[in-house]
Each structure stands twice: as C-alpha cells, then as structure tokens.
Design a protein around this motif. Structure first.
Motif, short mmCIF file in Angstrom:
data_model
loop_
_atom_site.label_atom_id
_atom_site.label_comp_id
_atom_site.label_asym_id
_atom_site.label_seq_id
_atom_site.Cartn_x
_atom_site.Cartn_y
_atom_site.Cartn_z
N GLY A 63 -33.71 37.71 2.77
CA GLY A 63 -33.50 38.26 1.44
C GLY A 63 -33.81 37.24 0.36
N CYS A 64 -33.43 36.00 0.61
CA CYS A 64 -33.69 34.92 -0.34
C CYS A 64 -35.19 34.74 -0.53
CB CYS A 64 -33.04 33.63 0.17
SG CYS A 64 -33.28 32.20 -0.90
N GLN A 65 -35.91 34.69 0.57
CA GLN A 65 -37.36 34.50 0.47
C GLN A 65 -38.01 35.67 -0.27
OE1 GLN A 65 -38.11 33.83 4.67
NE2 GLN A 65 -38.23 31.62 4.35
N ARG A 66 -37.57 36.89 0.02
CA ARG A 66 -38.11 38.06 -0.70
C ARG A 66 -37.78 37.98 -2.19
NH1 ARG A 66 -36.33 40.70 3.84
NH2 ARG A 66 -34.42 41.38 2.79
N TRP A 67 -36.53 37.62 -2.51
CA TRP A 67 -36.12 37.52 -3.90
C TRP A 67 -36.96 36.47 -4.63
CZ3 TRP A 67 -34.16 33.86 -7.23
CH2 TRP A 67 -33.62 34.33 -8.43
N ASP A 69 -39.93 35.39 -3.88
CA ASP A 69 -41.32 35.85 -3.99
C ASP A 69 -41.51 36.84 -5.14
OD1 ASP A 69 -42.04 34.27 -1.82
OD2 ASP A 69 -42.01 35.94 -0.38
N GLN A 70 -40.44 37.53 -5.52
CA GLN A 70 -40.53 38.55 -6.57
C GLN A 70 -40.29 38.00 -7.97
OE1 GLN A 70 -37.67 41.46 -5.34
NE2 GLN A 70 -38.88 42.11 -3.58
N GLN A 71 -39.91 36.73 -8.07
CA GLN A 71 -39.56 36.17 -9.38
C GLN A 71 -40.77 35.56 -10.07
OE1 GLN A 71 -36.42 36.87 -10.47
NE2 GLN A 71 -36.46 37.90 -8.47
N ASP A 72 -40.70 35.56 -11.37
CA ASP A 72 -41.70 34.91 -12.22
C ASP A 72 -41.22 33.49 -12.45
OD1 ASP A 72 -43.43 34.05 -14.18
OD2 ASP A 72 -42.67 35.41 -15.72
#
Length: 98
Positions: A63-67, A69-72
């Motif tokens: 979940g951390c890695q996905r989060w 990856d989605q951030q600017d």
C-alpha cells in the motif's frame, strides 16, 4: 509449565534496503529534506535508524509503494494515516516550512 493463551504471531522484518528507500521516498514526498533536517539538528542519526527499523515492522509495504507512486513529488503531501512514521514526517515537514 505455562502456556501463552494468545500467542503472538511472529513476522520477519522487511528487507532493510527496501525500507530505507521507502522512508527516503516518504520523506521526499512529504516535503522533508532529511539532510537539511539532520544539519538543522531536527533529525538525529539514531532517530533515522529507528525510523527505518520501525518501517521494517510495517505490514503496509504494498500500500505504501502504491501510495508513493500516486503522489506528485513537486507538492508536499501529508503522510498517509497508515504510515508508522507519519507523525515524525509531519513534524519535520512543519518545522522545515518555518
């Protein structure tokens, strides 16, 4: 002889390298310059080591890695509630905004 009523399930710690980079990425994503924080005395080496070690205990790695990856990375995000080091990142980010 005594037995544990509710034995704690043991989980191995995550790989140090993986969690080191997750902590680095989370810091950057939250607008924290860790080198500056250390230079300013707001982040001690022992605290940094503890943060990586604490991250290694976290079960939210995917979940951390996905989060992340989605951030600017151009705009500082607030750390997600599931981040075990979120309070520290938040404090450091606020301190560096001053």
């Amino acid at each position: 002889m005594t037995c544990l009523q509710n034995p704690v399930s043991w989980r191995p710690l995550g790989k140090t390298g993986v969690h080191y980079w997750l902590v680095q990425r989370m810091a950057k994503t939250c607008g924290v310059d860790t080198a500056q924080a250390m230079s300013d005395g707001d982040l001690q080496e022992a605290t940094w080591v503890d943060m990586v070690q604490h991250c290694r205990t976290c079960q939210w790695v995917d979940g951390c890695q996905r989060w992340l990856d989605q951030q600017d990375t151009e705009s500082a995000a607030s750390p997600p509630g599931a981040c075990v080091n979120g309070d520290i990142f938040q404090r450091l980010a606020e301190r560096q905004k001053q």
